[in-house]
Structure formats: C-alpha cells, structure tokens
Motif scaffolding. Structure first.
Motif, PDB file in Angstrom:
ATOM      1  N   UNK A   1       0.845  -1.189  -0.554  1.00  0.00           N
ATOM      2  CA  UNK A   1      -0.020   0.068  -0.265  1.00  0.00           C
ATOM      3  C   UNK A   1       1.325   1.001   0.369  1.00  0.00           C
ATOM      4  N   UNK A   2       2.027   1.393   0.512  1.00  0.00           N
ATOM      5  CA  UNK A   2       2.560   2.616   1.080  1.00  0.00           C
ATOM      6  C   UNK A   2       3.485   2.043  -0.785  1.00  0.00           C
ATOM      7  N   UNK A   3       3.828   1.488  -0.861  1.00  0.00           N
ATOM      8  CA  UNK A   3       4.920   1.522  -2.025  1.00  0.00           C
ATOM      9  C   UNK A   3       3.906   1.761  -3.793  1.00  0.00           C
ATOM     10  N   UNK A   4       2.431   1.792  -3.781  1.00  0.00           N
ATOM     11  CA  UNK A   4       1.569   2.363  -4.231  1.00  0.00           C
ATOM     12  C   UNK A   4       1.269   3.523  -4.430  1.00  0.00           C
ATOM     13  N   UNK A   5       0.483   4.054  -3.269  1.00  0.00           N
ATOM     14  CA  UNK A   5       0.651   5.198  -2.879  1.00  0.00           C
ATOM     15  C   UNK A   5       1.890   5.717  -3.955  1.00  0.00           C
ATOM     16  N   UNK A   6       3.089   5.813  -3.486  1.00  0.00           N
ATOM     17  CA  UNK A   6       4.419   6.592  -3.815  1.00  0.00           C
ATOM     18  C   UNK A   6       4.428   6.480  -5.832  1.00  0.00           C
ATOM     19  N   UNK A   7       4.272   5.127  -5.677  1.00  0.00           N
ATOM     20  CA  UNK A   7       4.042   5.197  -7.055  1.00  0.00           C
ATOM     21  C   UNK A   7       3.076   5.931  -7.997  1.00  0.00           C
ATOM     22  N   UNK A   8       2.135   6.577  -7.691  1.00  0.00           N
ATOM     23  CA  UNK A   8       0.707   7.509  -8.256  1.00  0.00           C
ATOM     24  C   UNK A   8      -0.276   6.434  -8.963  1.00  0.00           C
ATOM     25  N   UNK A   9      -0.811   5.993  -8.732  1.00  0.00           N
ATOM     26  CA  UNK A   9      -1.696   5.338  -8.763  1.00  0.00           C
ATOM     27  C   UNK A   9      -2.684   4.938  -7.863  1.00  0.00           C
ATOM     28  N   UNK A  10      -3.915   4.203  -7.911  1.00  0.00           N
ATOM     29  CA  UNK A  10      -5.081   3.559  -6.688  1.00  0.00           C
ATOM     30  C   UNK A  10      -5.563   2.618  -7.381  1.00  0.00           C
ATOM     31  N   UNK A  11      -5.253   0.848  -6.321  1.00  0.00           N
ATOM     32  CA  UNK A  11      -5.673   0.181  -7.539  1.00  0.00           C
ATOM     33  C   UNK A  11      -6.426  -0.487  -6.022  1.00  0.00           C
ATOM     34  N   UNK A  12      -7.794  -0.606  -6.487  1.00  0.00           N
ATOM     35  CA  UNK A  12      -8.879  -0.988  -5.362  1.00  0.00           C
ATOM     36  C   UNK A  12      -8.136  -2.933  -5.520  1.00  0.00           C
ATOM     37  N   UNK A  13      -7.897  -2.860  -4.204  1.00  0.00           N
ATOM     38  CA  UNK A  13      -7.699  -4.348  -3.209  1.00  0.00           C
ATOM     39  C   UNK A  13      -8.543  -5.188  -3.223  1.00  0.00           C
ATOM     40  N   UNK A  14      -8.990  -4.566  -2.142  1.00  0.00           N
ATOM     41  CA  UNK A  14     -10.015  -5.490  -1.335  1.00  0.00           C
ATOM     42  C   UNK A  14      -9.195  -6.805  -1.334  1.00  0.00           C
ATOM     43  N   UNK A  15      -8.199  -7.020  -0.680  1.00  0.00           N
ATOM     44  CA  UNK A  15      -7.175  -7.621   0.375  1.00  0.00           C
ATOM     45  C   UNK A  15      -6.212  -8.313  -0.934  1.00  0.00           C
ATOM     46  N   UNK A  16      -7.031  -7.783  -2.287  1.00  0.00           N
ATOM     47  CA  UNK A  16      -6.123  -8.480  -3.392  1.00  0.00           C
ATOM     48  C   UNK A  16      -4.986  -7.713  -3.343  1.00  0.00           C
ATOM     49  N   UNK A  17      -3.331  -8.116  -3.577  1.00  0.00           N
ATOM     50  CA  UNK A  17      -2.458  -7.620  -3.312  1.00  0.00           C
ATOM     51  C   UNK A  17      -1.904  -7.850  -5.793  1.00  0.00           C
ATOM     52  N   UNK A  18      -2.665  -8.622  -5.942  1.00  0.00           N
ATOM     53  CA  UNK A  18      -1.811  -9.185  -6.892  1.00  0.00           C
ATOM     54  C   UNK A  18      -0.607  -7.796  -8.101  1.00  0.00           C
ATOM     55  N   UNK A  19      -1.657  -7.024  -8.914  1.00  0.00           N
ATOM     56  CA  UNK A  19      -0.583  -6.316  -9.699  1.00  0.00           C
ATOM     57  C   UNK A  19      -0.045  -6.235  -8.708  1.00  0.00           C
ATOM     58  N   UNK A  20      -0.019  -5.443  -7.045  1.00  0.00           N
ATOM     59  CA  UNK A  20       1.651  -4.719  -6.200  1.00  0.00           C
ATOM     60  C   UNK A  20       2.680  -6.127  -6.251  1.00  0.00           C
ATOM     61  N   UNK A  21       2.107  -7.158  -6.154  1.00  0.00           N
ATOM     62  CA  UNK A  21       3.550  -8.304  -5.516  1.00  0.00           C
ATOM     63  C   UNK A  21       3.934  -8.483  -8.174  1.00  0.00           C
TER      64      UNK A  21
END
Length: 135
Positions: free
Chosen positions: A32-52
């Motif tokens: 979540x911290x990395x996502x915020x710094x990356x510049x997008x918001x991914x609605x993950x609902x507990x699924x962090x597939x994009x992040x991984x």
C-alpha cells in the motif's frame, strides 16, 4: 576504470539496480505504501496481485542489472537498459491514465526513462565490442 564518465555510468547503473531491488521489495512487503508512491490507486479489496507482479518485475530487473554490471558485460547491460526503458514508459502511461495523478508522481517515471535510455546508449556506444567465435 579509465575516466570520470565510466565511473559515473558505473555508479549510476549500480544505483539504478539497487533502487529497483528496493522498489521491488517494497511492493512485495509494503504494497500500500509502494502503491501510493507509484502514483496510482488499485482497488485491491485484499488482493495485492498487481503489487506482487510489479514487485517481482522490479526485483528481477534490479537483480539482472546488478548481475550484468558485476560480470562486466557492459554492451549486454546497455541492451538490457534500452529494452527495459519500455517499463517506465508504460508505468508513466498507467499513472497518466489515473484521473487523480499529480506531476510529482510522473517525475520519477520520466527520470527513469531518461536515465535508463542514456545509460543504455552509453554502455553500448562506449564499450568495445568483444569478438566471439562461438555461435
């Protein structure tokens, strides 16, 4: 190392590889911290597939850059960096497609494009081509 430009290219490439390892690990362990710094918001609902996926991609790229730098294969490193420029270009496009993007989220991707392409050209253009007799 022969001159200041060679040293600068070496340490800039080393820094890029290390930074990508850091970013990759951050997406894997603090998504979540990395996502915020990356510049997008991914609605993950507990699924962090994009992040991984992003984390593994950046971790692999950083390790590949560091490994090729360590072996001294500068022309191969230049090819990897030029080909890899597609990654920050597409990341920039992802951020641009986010309606809430801000300029501060675009700058790191633009900088990565400039540095990766510049270092790629440098490593190819200013490294003597090795002749190989093997196919």
């Amino acid at each position: 190392m022969k001159n200041i430009s060679e040293k600068t290219a070496f340490y800039a490439t080393l820094s890029m590889g290390a930074l990508l390892v850091f970013i990759g690990l951050r997406f894997l362990f603090s998504p979540l911290v990395a996502e915020a710094d990356f510049g997008i918001s991914v609605p993950e609902n507990g699924n962090f597939s994009f992040h991984y996926i992003k984390g593994i991609r950046d971790l692999f790229t950083g390790i590949a850059i560091l490994g090729i730098l360590w072996t001294g294969e500068r022309r191969a490193l230049g090819i990897l960096l030029l080909a890899g420029t597609i990654v920050p270009v597409m990341d920039l496009c992802l951020v641009l497609n986010n309606p809430a993007h801000t300029i501060d989220k675009l700058i790191p991707h633009l900088v990565a494009i400039v540095i990766a392409s510049g270092l790629g050209v440098y490593h190819i253009a200013f490294t003597a081509k090795k002749t190989s007799h093997a196919l």
